[in-house]
Write a protein that holds these residues in place. Structure first.
Motif, PDB file in Angstrom:
ATOM      1  N   PHE A   1     -48.201  26.732 -49.118  1.00 54.77           N
ATOM      2  CA  PHE A   1     -48.061  26.436 -47.672  1.00 54.77           C
ATOM      3  C   PHE A   1     -47.543  27.181 -46.822  1.00 54.77           C
ATOM      4  O   PHE A   1     -47.886  27.378 -45.699  1.00 54.77           O
ATOM      5  CB  PHE A   1     -47.118  24.930 -47.736  1.00 54.77           C
ATOM      6  CG  PHE A   1     -47.141  24.490 -46.228  1.00 54.77           C
ATOM      7  CD1 PHE A   1     -48.201  23.657 -45.945  1.00 54.77           C
ATOM      8  CD2 PHE A   1     -45.843  24.397 -45.567  1.00 54.77           C
ATOM      9  CE1 PHE A   1     -48.300  23.142 -44.484  1.00 54.77           C
ATOM     10  CE2 PHE A   1     -46.003  23.681 -44.408  1.00 54.77           C
ATOM     11  CZ  PHE A   1     -47.035  23.219 -43.812  1.00 54.77           C
ATOM     12  N   SER A   2     -46.480  28.175 -47.416  1.00 53.67           N
ATOM     13  CA  SER A   2     -46.083  29.183 -46.552  1.00 53.67           C
ATOM     14  C   SER A   2     -46.983  30.162 -45.984  1.00 53.67           C
ATOM     15  O   SER A   2     -46.843  30.986 -44.989  1.00 53.67           O
ATOM     16  CB  SER A   2     -44.983  30.045 -47.454  1.00 53.67           C
ATOM     17  OG  SER A   2     -45.611  30.576 -48.498  1.00 53.67           O
ATOM     18  N   ASP A   3     -48.240  30.185 -46.430  1.00 53.02           N
ATOM     19  CA  ASP A   3     -49.300  30.927 -45.960  1.00 53.02           C
ATOM     20  C   ASP A   3     -49.976  30.471 -44.598  1.00 53.02           C
ATOM     21  O   ASP A   3     -50.492  31.356 -43.878  1.00 53.02           O
ATOM     22  CB  ASP A   3     -50.698  30.974 -47.018  1.00 53.02           C
ATOM     23  CG  ASP A   3     -50.251  31.606 -48.134  1.00 53.02           C
ATOM     24  OD1 ASP A   3     -49.540  32.236 -48.215  1.00 53.02           O
ATOM     25  OD2 ASP A   3     -51.208  31.269 -49.112  1.00 53.02           O
ATOM     26  N   TYR A   4     -49.502  29.354 -44.249  1.00 54.30           N
ATOM     27  CA  TYR A   4     -49.977  28.732 -42.901  1.00 54.30           C
ATOM     28  C   TYR A   4     -48.948  28.734 -41.747  1.00 54.30           C
ATOM     29  O   TYR A   4     -49.393  27.851 -40.720  1.00 54.30           O
ATOM     30  CB  TYR A   4     -50.536  27.237 -43.377  1.00 54.30           C
ATOM     31  CG  TYR A   4     -51.590  27.459 -44.374  1.00 54.30           C
ATOM     32  CD1 TYR A   4     -52.846  27.868 -44.054  1.00 54.30           C
ATOM     33  CD2 TYR A   4     -51.359  26.748 -45.490  1.00 54.30           C
ATOM     34  CE1 TYR A   4     -53.824  27.937 -44.942  1.00 54.30           C
ATOM     35  CE2 TYR A   4     -52.488  26.973 -46.463  1.00 54.30           C
ATOM     36  CZ  TYR A   4     -53.578  27.293 -46.132  1.00 54.30           C
ATOM     37  OH  TYR A   4     -54.535  27.547 -47.292  1.00 54.30           O
ATOM     38  N   TYR A   5     -47.732  29.184 -42.047  1.00 51.37           N
ATOM     39  CA  TYR A   5     -46.948  29.224 -40.659  1.00 51.37           C
ATOM     40  C   TYR A   5     -46.020  30.610 -40.786  1.00 51.37           C
ATOM     41  O   TYR A   5     -45.966  31.206 -42.241  1.00 51.37           O
ATOM     42  CB  TYR A   5     -45.887  27.936 -40.825  1.00 51.37           C
ATOM     43  CG  TYR A   5     -44.792  27.876 -42.120  1.00 51.37           C
ATOM     44  CD1 TYR A   5     -43.646  28.435 -41.596  1.00 51.37           C
ATOM     45  CD2 TYR A   5     -45.275  27.370 -43.295  1.00 51.37           C
ATOM     46  CE1 TYR A   5     -42.670  28.219 -42.883  1.00 51.37           C
ATOM     47  CE2 TYR A   5     -44.507  27.359 -44.207  1.00 51.37           C
ATOM     48  CZ  TYR A   5     -43.141  27.849 -44.013  1.00 51.37           C
ATOM     49  OH  TYR A   5     -42.013  27.866 -45.172  1.00 51.37           O
ATOM     50  N   HIS A   6     -45.211  31.046 -39.972  1.00 48.47           N
ATOM     51  CA  HIS A   6     -44.264  31.947 -40.016  1.00 48.47           C
ATOM     52  C   HIS A   6     -42.865  31.384 -39.441  1.00 48.47           C
ATOM     53  O   HIS A   6     -42.994  30.520 -38.541  1.00 48.47           O
ATOM     54  CB  HIS A   6     -44.656  33.238 -39.531  1.00 48.47           C
ATOM     55  CG  HIS A   6     -44.780  33.309 -38.137  1.00 48.47           C
ATOM     56  ND1 HIS A   6     -45.473  32.914 -37.246  1.00 48.47           N
ATOM     57  CD2 HIS A   6     -43.573  33.564 -37.148  1.00 48.47           C
ATOM     58  CE1 HIS A   6     -45.498  32.992 -36.065  1.00 48.47           C
ATOM     59  NE2 HIS A   6     -44.034  33.423 -36.030  1.00 48.47           N
ATOM     60  N   ALA A   7     -41.940  31.569 -40.179  1.00 45.98           N
ATOM     61  CA  ALA A   7     -40.600  30.963 -39.732  1.00 45.98           C
ATOM     62  C   ALA A   7     -40.032  31.951 -38.657  1.00 45.98           C
ATOM     63  O   ALA A   7     -40.072  33.237 -38.765  1.00 45.98           O
ATOM     64  CB  ALA A   7     -39.524  30.971 -40.757  1.00 45.98           C
ATOM     65  N   GLU A   8     -39.382  31.300 -37.623  1.00 47.66           N
ATOM     66  CA  GLU A   8     -38.894  32.183 -36.490  1.00 47.66           C
ATOM     67  C   GLU A   8     -37.609  31.201 -36.001  1.00 47.66           C
ATOM     68  O   GLU A   8     -37.714  30.241 -35.482  1.00 47.66           O
ATOM     69  CB  GLU A   8     -39.827  32.135 -35.360  1.00 47.66           C
ATOM     70  CG  GLU A   8     -39.209  33.546 -34.263  1.00 47.66           C
ATOM     71  CD  GLU A   8     -40.331  33.638 -33.429  1.00 47.66           C
ATOM     72  OE1 GLU A   8     -40.130  33.523 -32.066  1.00 47.66           O
ATOM     73  OE2 GLU A   8     -41.399  34.309 -33.765  1.00 47.66           O
TER      74      GLU A   8
END
Length: 275
Positions: A172-179
């Motif tokens: 699932f981490s492929d579809y967002y980036h954390a900021e």
């Protein structure tokens, strides 16, 4: 007159004022839902009676916009009801694969979590490039959040769990980036998305689509409004198109029941008949 009877009169006047002043029609929403949300608004604004809010509603658009937002926002999350998305992969994706291109309508998209979930699923199935996805709501504040595609990072653990249970093929981490404290959805997922204003209560057919998701919206409507909305949804589907409702919703006893055949009864997936 009992307090409950007085409250009902206040509620009817309040809903009529909201409709006549701003055009938002909650008069045929399920009474239990309306009453619960009205009490929440009263608590939030520090008022004890709905009648006290009517002057504010009539003359303060900021208050009116907040009331509309509180009345219309629905609880949602990424890949909510993972079993539904599993069923979508198994029963609907093979049908969509036969089209060179197709249209999808997510009606009542709220803040967009379900739209991005669907975009991820279609991308993993190799169908995203063929899809045009329309996501609509009448709540402008919710639509703005949906367009931004920014969600609290604290929710990602639940989203990840749902994604895995839904049959997700990647991380699932492929579809967002954390900021900072936010999860920002991958811009690639927005390429074929169009967000637009549409009100199921007052507006007519939106577009002819092959897949239509309207999940956990009809539960807030009374029977007459459900039939109105379902007729609009049915008229927006192409022949053999799929209609997906929420787990607590059903076409049974509705005005359009004979127009559909059930594909997955438990997950509320229906296919429109040919005639």
């Amino acid at each position: 007159m009992l307090p409950e009877e007085i409250e009902n009169i206040e509620l009817e006047i309040f809903l009529e004022a909201l409709f006549r002043r701003y055009g938002y029609d909650f008069r045929h929403y399920a009474r239990a839902t309306v009453r619960r949300r009205a009490r929440h608004i009263l608590s939030k604004l520090g008022e004890s009676r709905l009648s006290n809010l009517i002057p504010l509603l009539m003359h303060d658009e900021a208050v009116a916009n907040q009331i509309v937002y509180d009345f219309s926002i629905t609880v949602t999350e990424m890949f909510r009801d993972p079993e539904f998305f599993q069923a979508l992969r198994l029963t609907v994706v093979p049908y969509l694969e036969t089209y060179p291109f197709f249209k999808v309508w997510v009606a009542g998209c709220a803040t967009g979590e379900e739209v991005y979930s669907l975009a991820i699923l279609l991308q993993e199935e190799g169908l995203y490039e063929r899809a045009t996805i329309y996501a609509t709501d009448f709540n402008e504040a919710a639509l703005k959040k949906a367009k931004e595609g920014i969600y609290p990072l604290k929710e990602v653990q639940q989203y990840t769990s749902n994604y895995q249970k839904s049959g997700g093929l990647r991380s699932f981490s492929d579809y967002y980036h954390a900021e900072y404290s936010s999860a920002i959805m991958n811009p690639v997922l927005k390429t074929n998305l169009t967000f637009a204003h549409h009100n199921l209560v007052t507006d007519s057919v939106f577009s002819e689509v092959q897949l239509l998701l309207c999940r956990n919206v009809l539960i807030y409507f009374d029977r007459s409004l459900q039939n109105w909305a379902l007729t609009t949804l049915s008229n927006s589907l192409s022949r053999h198109g799929f209609l997906c409702l929420g787990t607590k919703e059903s076409l049974e006893f509705s005005a359009v029941y004979d127009q559909f055949k059930p594909i997955d009864v438990q997950e509320r997936i229906y296919q429109k008949r040919t005639g």
